[in-house]
Design an enzyme around this catalytic site. Structure first.
Site, PDB file in Angstrom:
ATOM      1  N   CYS A   1       0.831  -1.211   0.000  1.00 15.41           N
ATOM      2  CA  CYS A   1       0.000   0.000   0.000  1.00 15.41           C
ATOM      3  C   CYS A   1       0.867   1.264   0.000  1.00 15.41           C
ATOM      4  O   CYS A   1       1.551   1.555   0.980  1.00 15.41           O
ATOM      5  CB  CYS A   1      -0.908  -0.040   1.235  1.00 15.41           C
ATOM      6  SG  CYS A   1      -1.765   1.493   1.592  1.00 15.41           S
TER       7      CYS A   1
ATOM      8  N   CYS B   1       0.046   3.848   2.705  1.00  9.84           N
ATOM      9  CA  CYS B   1       0.494   3.333   4.010  1.00  9.84           C
ATOM     10  C   CYS B   1       1.963   3.662   4.229  1.00  9.84           C
ATOM     11  O   CYS B   1       2.368   4.046   5.338  1.00  9.84           O
ATOM     12  CB  CYS B   1       0.298   1.819   4.092  1.00  9.84           C
ATOM     13  SG  CYS B   1      -1.408   1.283   3.962  1.00  9.84           S
TER      14      CYS B   1
END
Length: 178
Positions: A100, A103
């Protein structure tokens, strides 16, 4: 900051073999100084058959908590109840995954917050690929998601890579209302 969260304990005792010195450095003519950051005292020692430190009992620094070194710890399905629900301090949990992009963008911000609020806030990260049960239990459908807990209860969630100020405002709500 990390040293402020540490204690001085114990005694240092070592031999050349235990500190990994090659045999060629065992001569007593080789001298160095050891500087301990907690009290700024210098100790002379020589690399001989054993390490001779003066004074004999030298304080070493051992951290009270892993957070002093590694501010954001990993939490898993098996450690969730103890670390998050059983925490005496408010808790921030970053739900993330290695693939991600957002993230990875928010991770340094979470690291900074963990350092800034050390002792007042526990910060954890949960990899949703490795611990899907907790993510499912709390309805995590998008990552990054940051959940805030206090006294074992979920208080608030923030979804997406948000600015540090957004997270700070939320943290302040829960550490001030202790």
């Amino acid at each position: 900051m990390a040293l402020e969260n540490c204690l001085q304990v114990g005694r240092i005792t070592a031999t050349c073999r235990s500190v990994g010195l090659p045999p060629s450095h065992h001569s007593s003519s080789f001298k160095e100084k050891l500087l301990l950051p907690t009290n700024k005292k210098k100790f002379n020692f020589s690399k001989s058959s054993s390490l001779n430190l003066t004074p004999r009992s030298v304080p070493s620094t051992v951290c009270k908590a892993r957070e002093a070194i590694n501010e954001v710890q990993v939490v898993t399905d098996s450690s969730w109840d103890k670390l998050v629900l059983g925490s005496e301090t408010p808790v921030l949990v970053d739900f993330w995954a290695p693939w991600c992009g957002p993230c990875r963008m928010i991770a340094p911000v979470i690291d900074e917050l963990a350092k800034e609020y050390a002792g007042k806030l526990s910060c954890y990260k949960l990899n949703t690929d490795d611990s899907p049960n907790i993510a499912t239990k709390y309805g995590i459908r998008s990552i990054p998601t940051v959940l805030f807990f206090k006294n074992g209860e979920r208080k608030e969630s923030i979804i997406g890579a948000v600015p540090k100020s957004t997270l700070t405002t939320t943290i302040e709500k829960y550490i001030d209302s202790s």
